[in-house]
Design an enzyme around this catalytic site. Sequence first.
Site, PDB file in Angstrom:
ATOM      1  N   CYS A  44     -54.878 -17.575  20.431  1.00 40.23           N
ATOM      2  CA  CYS A  44     -53.966 -16.740  20.150  1.00 40.23           C
ATOM      3  C   CYS A  44     -52.351 -17.096  20.768  1.00 40.23           C
ATOM      4  CB  CYS A  44     -54.056 -15.233  20.239  1.00 40.23           C
ATOM      5  SG  CYS A  44     -55.529 -14.837  18.984  1.00 40.23           S
ATOM      6  N   ASN A  75     -54.244 -11.575  11.298  1.00 35.63           N
ATOM      7  CA  ASN A  75     -54.173 -12.183  12.551  1.00 35.63           C
ATOM      8  C   ASN A  75     -54.568 -13.785  12.269  1.00 35.63           C
ATOM      9  OD1 ASN A  75     -54.222 -13.391  15.016  1.00 35.63           O
ATOM     10  ND2 ASN A  75     -55.795 -11.880  16.000  1.00 35.63           N
ATOM     11  N   HIS A 109     -47.539 -11.383  19.342  1.00 37.74           N
ATOM     12  CA  HIS A 109     -48.652 -11.841  18.667  1.00 37.74           C
ATOM     13  C   HIS A 109     -49.229 -10.774  17.695  1.00 37.74           C
ATOM     14  CE1 HIS A 109     -52.292 -13.392  17.651  1.00 37.74           C
ATOM     15  NE2 HIS A 109     -53.270 -12.560  18.263  1.00 37.74           N
TER      16      HIS A 109
HETATM   17  O1  UT7 Z   1     -56.130 -11.987  18.908  1.00 39.32           O
HETATM   18  C1  UT7 Z   1     -57.428 -11.406  19.609  1.00 39.32           C
HETATM   19  C2  UT7 Z   1     -58.121 -11.233  18.725  1.00 39.32           C
HETATM   20  N1  UT7 Z   1     -58.811  -9.777  18.583  1.00 39.32           N
HETATM   21  C3  UT7 Z   1     -58.072  -8.758  18.931  1.00 39.32           C
HETATM   22  O2  UT7 Z   1     -57.016  -8.444  19.850  1.00 39.32           O
HETATM   23  C4  UT7 Z   1     -58.718  -7.609  18.727  1.00 39.32           C
HETATM   24  C5  UT7 Z   1     -58.349  -6.214  19.492  1.00 39.32           C
HETATM   25  N2  UT7 Z   1     -59.359  -4.958  19.110  1.00 39.32           N
HETATM   26  C6  UT7 Z   1     -59.189  -4.285  17.948  1.00 39.32           C
HETATM   27  O3  UT7 Z   1     -58.122  -4.770  17.218  1.00 39.32           O
HETATM   28  C7  UT7 Z   1     -59.764  -3.129  17.972  1.00 39.32           C
HETATM   29  O4  UT7 Z   1     -60.784  -2.833  18.970  1.00 39.32           O
HETATM   30  C8  UT7 Z   1     -60.704  -3.372  16.427  1.00 39.32           C
HETATM   31  C9  UT7 Z   1     -59.767  -3.342  15.214  1.00 39.32           C
HETATM   32  C10 UT7 Z   1     -61.358  -4.764  16.500  1.00 39.32           C
HETATM   33  C11 UT7 Z   1     -61.648  -2.147  16.350  1.00 39.32           C
HETATM   34  O5  UT7 Z   1     -61.059  -1.032  16.302  1.00 39.32           O
HETATM   35  P1  UT7 Z   1     -61.708   0.326  17.024  1.00 39.32           P
HETATM   36  O6  UT7 Z   1     -60.513   1.632  16.801  1.00 39.32           O
HETATM   37  O7  UT7 Z   1     -61.906  -0.202  18.349  1.00 39.32           O
HETATM   38  O8  UT7 Z   1     -63.061   0.472  16.318  1.00 39.32           O
HETATM   39  P2  UT7 Z   1     -64.563   0.444  16.817  1.00 39.32           P
HETATM   40  O9  UT7 Z   1     -64.853  -1.092  17.145  1.00 39.32           O
HETATM   41  O10 UT7 Z   1     -64.636   1.383  18.070  1.00 39.32           O
HETATM   42  O11 UT7 Z   1     -65.311   0.902  15.695  1.00 39.32           O
HETATM   43  C12 UT7 Z   1     -65.148   2.272  15.325  1.00 39.32           C
HETATM   44  C13 UT7 Z   1     -66.159   2.325  14.062  1.00 39.32           C
HETATM   45  C14 UT7 Z   1     -67.622   1.895  14.363  1.00 39.32           C
HETATM   46  O12 UT7 Z   1     -68.276   3.000  13.571  1.00 39.32           O
HETATM   47  P3  UT7 Z   1     -69.158   4.194  14.546  1.00 39.32           P
HETATM   48  O13 UT7 Z   1     -70.033   3.241  15.294  1.00 39.32           O
HETATM   49  O14 UT7 Z   1     -68.172   5.122  15.145  1.00 39.32           O
HETATM   50  O15 UT7 Z   1     -69.846   4.780  13.290  1.00 39.32           O
HETATM   51  C15 UT7 Z   1     -67.440   0.764  13.515  1.00 39.32           C
HETATM   52  O16 UT7 Z   1     -68.947   0.472  13.073  1.00 39.32           O
HETATM   53  O17 UT7 Z   1     -65.537   1.785  12.822  1.00 39.32           O
HETATM   54  C16 UT7 Z   1     -66.690   1.035  12.473  1.00 39.32           C
HETATM   55  N3  UT7 Z   1     -65.869  -0.172  11.973  1.00 39.32           N
HETATM   56  C17 UT7 Z   1     -65.670  -0.303  10.656  1.00 39.32           C
HETATM   57  N4  UT7 Z   1     -65.674   0.554   9.476  1.00 39.32           N
HETATM   58  C18 UT7 Z   1     -65.280   0.338   8.417  1.00 39.32           C
HETATM   59  C19 UT7 Z   1     -65.660  -1.399  12.522  1.00 39.32           C
HETATM   60  N5  UT7 Z   1     -65.074  -2.235  11.751  1.00 39.32           N
HETATM   61  C20 UT7 Z   1     -64.937  -1.517  10.383  1.00 39.32           C
HETATM   62  C21 UT7 Z   1     -64.526  -2.114   9.194  1.00 39.32           C
HETATM   63  N6  UT7 Z   1     -64.525  -1.210   8.142  1.00 39.32           N
HETATM   64  N7  UT7 Z   1     -63.938  -3.242   9.156  1.00 39.32           N
END
Ligand code: UT7
Length: 360
Positions: free
Chosen positions: A112, A316, A286
């Site tokens: 990135c 992204n 970014h």
């Molecule tokens: O450039 C570098 C690359 N990456 C980054 O910078 C990523 C940085 N991190 C993020 O952007 C966020 O952490 C994410 C977008 C990846 C995840 O968001 P979050 O708010 O931290 O969600 P989470 O991983 O804590 O998941 C919350 C819930 C989970 O369900 P439960 O366990 O609470 O029932 C996930 O299974 O959301 C669920 N979930 C989804 N639901 C629907 C995760 N992905 C999805 C999805 N659709 N695509």
Amino acid sequence: MGSVIVGTGIAVPPHRVTNADLSAIMDTSDDWIRRRTGVGSRHVAEPGIGPSDLGAAALQAALADAGIEPGEVDLLVTATMTPDQFAPGIGAVVQAKAGLGPVAAFDLRQQCSGFLYGLDLADAMLRSGRARTAAVVGAEVHSGYMPFGTGFDVLRGLRAEPTEADRAAATASRAWSVLFGDGAGAAVLRAGDPATDALSPAERTGVVASRLFSDGTEFELIQVRGLGFRHQPYVDAEQLAAGLHLPEMNGAELFRRASIAMPAAVRAVLDDVGLSIADLDLVVCHQANERIVDVVRSSLGIDAEVAPTNIERYGNTTAATVAILFHELRLSGRVPSGALVCFVAFGAGSHWGALLYRQP
Ligand code: UT7
């Protein structure tokens, strides 16, 4: 004599995949993706199109924008985490496809932060007189990572539903696969006027200052563990069965690190030259998650006018995000003469940093 960006260009594949389209191939929703990430759609390349194709197209557009012939470029810096093939890198391939002469072509692997590192490297080479006209390209085709199988046929309108197994595999990837998109951005730079060296940082134009950082103790935050040479053979069926060819991401920790590191990098580079946040006209951040940019904004006390986003339309695109965003801002007249711009990025490695640029 900070280097001056004299042209920019982008290339994105024509096929746009919306969140609703993804909902047809995995358990996700437009509402979740928008609320948690800010992404509304992303562009997806057809098989056979690699980052070298998108990168060369973006570079040709940037050269046309600058009114510079390909033969005038004497340094190329490319950045990607999704090369056309394992080796060699895309640098020389972009050089050939864009019709450049046999010039030095670097391959950066800063994910990135690749475009940011590329700008810094190009600026150093131009300042030192090692090059006169440099091109920096960030390009990605993340679609190759996506374990969608027959889901791709659904996205391409070739079948109504994915197989159950492919739906399960796509759903297992949803925490990361919904974030990414394909695309490329390029900038052409020329050495600045040496007379500007005598000016104060507040008056200098072109690249004013840069601060780059790396911390390998956190390389596991986002990684692809398979297909590497600590393993013999470097790829085998076991790795593929274990999914080690797919990205693994500690989303929450990455979010936290990016939210802290990017504002700190902006402050560090401003401090280096005695400028302040109030001096900034634009922060080209970014585009990993709209909510990360929100944290950067509130940490720096700036609004969406100063730190805009375009993640809604592209997702992204890793090494291409800041290049695409800066190009769009230039086109829309948001980078007038005198504007002070701060490019800032954080990504896998970890690599991060910030670069100050004043439009002449
Ligand atoms: O450039 C570098 C690359 N990456 C980054 O910078 C990523 C940085 N991190 C993020 O952007 C966020 O952490 C994410 C977008 C990846 C995840 O968001 P979050 O708010 O931290 O969600 P989470 O991983 O804590 O998941 C919350 C819930 C989970 O369900 P439960 O366990 O609470 O029932 C996930 O299974 O959301 C669920 N979930 C989804 N639901 C629907 C995760 N992905 C999805 C999805 N659709 N695509």
